[in-house]
Write a protein that holds these residues in place. Structure first.
Motif, PDB file in Angstrom:
ATOM      1  N   PRO A   1      73.257  14.023 -17.662  1.00  0.00           N
ATOM      2  CA  PRO A   1      73.659  12.833 -16.909  1.00  0.00           C
ATOM      3  C   PRO A   1      73.095  11.534 -17.480  1.00  0.00           C
ATOM      4  CG  PRO A   1      73.064  14.613 -15.413  1.00  0.00           C
ATOM      5  CD  PRO A   1      72.692  15.067 -16.795  1.00  0.00           C
ATOM      6  N   ARG A   2      71.895  11.586 -18.055  1.00  0.00           N
ATOM      7  CA  ARG A   2      71.317  10.364 -18.638  1.00  0.00           C
ATOM      8  C   ARG A   2      72.090   9.912 -19.874  1.00  0.00           C
ATOM      9  NH1 ARG A   2      65.892   8.471 -17.735  1.00  0.00           N
ATOM     10  NH2 ARG A   2      64.909   9.464 -15.944  1.00  0.00           N
ATOM     11  N   ILE A   3      72.520  10.858 -20.713  1.00  0.00           N
ATOM     12  CA  ILE A   3      73.265  10.443 -21.910  1.00  0.00           C
ATOM     13  C   ILE A   3      74.653   9.951 -21.513  1.00  0.00           C
ATOM     14  CG2 ILE A   3      74.414  12.601 -22.617  1.00  0.00           C
ATOM     15  CD1 ILE A   3      72.605  11.003 -25.329  1.00  0.00           C
ATOM     16  N   LEU A   4      75.191  10.492 -20.435  1.00  0.00           N
ATOM     17  CA  LEU A   4      76.451   9.980 -19.910  1.00  0.00           C
ATOM     18  C   LEU A   4      76.271   8.534 -19.454  1.00  0.00           C
ATOM     19  CD1 LEU A   4      79.364  10.243 -18.934  1.00  0.00           C
ATOM     20  CD2 LEU A   4      78.502  11.353 -16.858  1.00  0.00           C
ATOM     21  N   GLY A   5      75.158   8.252 -18.781  1.00  0.00           N
ATOM     22  CA  GLY A   5      74.868   6.877 -18.382  1.00  0.00           C
ATOM     23  C   GLY A   5      74.683   5.962 -19.578  1.00  0.00           C
ATOM     24  N   LEU A   6      74.039   6.476 -20.633  1.00  0.00           N
ATOM     25  CA  LEU A   6      73.868   5.692 -21.859  1.00  0.00           C
ATOM     26  C   LEU A   6      75.223   5.351 -22.457  1.00  0.00           C
ATOM     27  CD1 LEU A   6      72.209   4.509 -24.212  1.00  0.00           C
ATOM     28  CD2 LEU A   6      72.123   6.824 -25.195  1.00  0.00           C
ATOM     29  N   ALA A   7      76.122   6.325 -22.510  1.00  0.00           N
ATOM     30  CA  ALA A   7      77.453   6.086 -23.077  1.00  0.00           C
ATOM     31  C   ALA A   7      78.196   5.025 -22.272  1.00  0.00           C
ATOM     32  CB  ALA A   7      78.240   7.390 -23.109  1.00  0.00           C
ATOM     33  N   ARG A   8      78.098   5.083 -20.955  1.00  0.00           N
ATOM     34  CA  ARG A   8      78.773   4.086 -20.118  1.00  0.00           C
ATOM     35  C   ARG A   8      78.214   2.690 -20.364  1.00  0.00           C
ATOM     36  NH1 ARG A   8      78.571   7.872 -14.681  1.00  0.00           N
ATOM     37  NH2 ARG A   8      80.587   8.934 -14.987  1.00  0.00           N
ATOM     38  N   SER A   9      76.894   2.606 -20.517  1.00  0.00           N
ATOM     39  CA  SER A   9      76.269   1.302 -20.775  1.00  0.00           C
ATOM     40  C   SER A   9      76.692   0.747 -22.127  1.00  0.00           C
ATOM     41  CB  SER A   9      74.747   1.435 -20.709  1.00  0.00           C
ATOM     42  OG  SER A   9      74.313   1.812 -19.415  1.00  0.00           O
ATOM     43  N   ILE A  10      76.773   1.612 -23.132  1.00  0.00           N
ATOM     44  CA  ILE A  10      77.203   1.165 -24.456  1.00  0.00           C
ATOM     45  C   ILE A  10      78.649   0.691 -24.412  1.00  0.00           C
ATOM     46  CG2 ILE A  10      77.711   1.917 -26.819  1.00  0.00           C
ATOM     47  CD1 ILE A  10      75.249   3.768 -26.604  1.00  0.00           C
ATOM     48  N   ARG A  11      79.511   1.438 -23.739  1.00  0.00           N
ATOM     49  CA  ARG A  11      80.908   1.030 -23.622  1.00  0.00           C
ATOM     50  C   ARG A  11      81.024  -0.344 -22.951  1.00  0.00           C
ATOM     51  NH1 ARG A  11      81.910   6.632 -22.596  1.00  0.00           N
ATOM     52  NH2 ARG A  11      81.797   6.315 -20.337  1.00  0.00           N
ATOM     53  N   SER A  12      80.203  -0.574 -21.936  1.00  0.00           N
ATOM     54  CA  SER A  12      80.227  -1.861 -21.233  1.00  0.00           C
ATOM     55  C   SER A  12      79.798  -2.994 -22.162  1.00  0.00           C
ATOM     56  CB  SER A  12      79.314  -1.806 -20.014  1.00  0.00           C
ATOM     57  OG  SER A  12      79.278  -3.046 -19.345  1.00  0.00           O
ATOM     58  N   LEU A  13      78.756  -2.753 -22.955  1.00  0.00           N
ATOM     59  CA  LEU A  13      78.302  -3.766 -23.900  1.00  0.00           C
ATOM     60  C   LEU A  13      79.389  -4.104 -24.916  1.00  0.00           C
ATOM     61  CD1 LEU A  13      74.623  -2.725 -24.732  1.00  0.00           C
ATOM     62  CD2 LEU A  13      75.369  -4.783 -23.521  1.00  0.00           C
TER      63      LEU A  13
END
Length: 255
Positions: free
Chosen positions: A239-251
């Motif tokens: 779940p943490r790497i999924l959150g990281l991916a979402r944050s990167i996509r947003s950036l």
């Protein structure tokens, strides 16, 4: 590629095969080594290495063997500099690396393999310390499954057919392990590989996005297996790497 195609430049392909032989080499290679790696004749390899060295893509060491030259780095620079995600994602990647005690990377597909286009770690006290340009198989890795989860059905079918043709030793594994894990990645948003690629490494990865030209990117973390249990990888790191991916996509979307 059908080499009978009149548009196919065979000599160019052979030269690139010579360069590709260094991908999995730990040191310099002789013409004899390169002939063995590529299946080309010694005279052909000699002409190719002479030309590639003259152009700066290879260089000779003190023993007359060949290493990759700086021309390779110069050729790669425009590709890397165009990937703005590398700069945008670094702070987030560094935070995740500190949390996991591993190496966080962004990868893209390269044939049947992946290649890292960015990588960060906070310590060298890990069993595997890859860098930009590192390649590995898509089949047995979390990052590979994350990348393949971005493929269309036709692209995935073509990938499986290519595995059967070029790496038949991986075909059963792809059918029984890789394909089901790709579907699981699509369902929950992340993929794991618990020592399948290297026994001492647990991998966790999430797909990022496809570029307008169709390139796929994913983010992954290679974690020493002693840091987390398999259950923790699934329950916490996934779940943490999924959150990281979402944050990167947003950036990237707002960058």
């Amino acid at each position: 590629m059908d080499q009978a195609d009149p548009s196919f430049a065979t000599t160019l392909a052979h030269g690139l095969d010579v360069l590709a032989a260094f991908r999995n080499a730990s040191g310099s290679l002789s013409n004899a080594d390169l002939a063995q790696h590529t299946g080309l004749s010694r005279p052909t390899v000699s002409r190719l290495t002479y030309t590639l060295a003259h152009l700066g893509y290879l260089k000779r060491d003190a023993k007359g063997r060949f290493e990759l030259g700086l021309g390779i780095l110069a050729a790669a620079y425009p590709v890397l500099s165009a990937l703005k995600v590398r700069q945008l994602a670094r702070p987030l990647m560094r935070d995740f690396a500190a949390y996991a005690g591993g190496t966080v990377s962004i990868a893209m597909p390269l044939g049947l393999d992946f290649i890292y286009v960015e990588t960060l770690r906070t310590t060298d006290a890990v069993p595997h310390v890859p860098d930009v340009g590192f390649t590995g198989t898509l089949a047995t890795t979390a990052v590979g499954r994350a990348l393949l989860s971005l493929y269309t059905k036709d692209e995935l079918d073509a990938h499986v057919a290519r595995v059967k043709a070029e790496r038949p030793e991986e075909a059963d594994y792809v059918q029984t392990r890789t394909l089901p894990d790709i579907e699981l990645c699509r369902e929950r948003g992340f993929a794991v590989s618990l020592g399948e690629w290297r026994r001492e490494i647990f991998g966790v990865a999430a797909p990022l996005y496809r570029t307008p030209t169709g390139d796929c990117l994913s983010v992954n973390c290679g974690i020493p297996s002693f840091r987390f249990s398999a259950e923790q990888i699934e329950r916490e790191c996934g779940p943490r790497i999924l959150g990281l991916a979402r944050s990167i996509r947003s950036l990237v979307a707002n960058g």
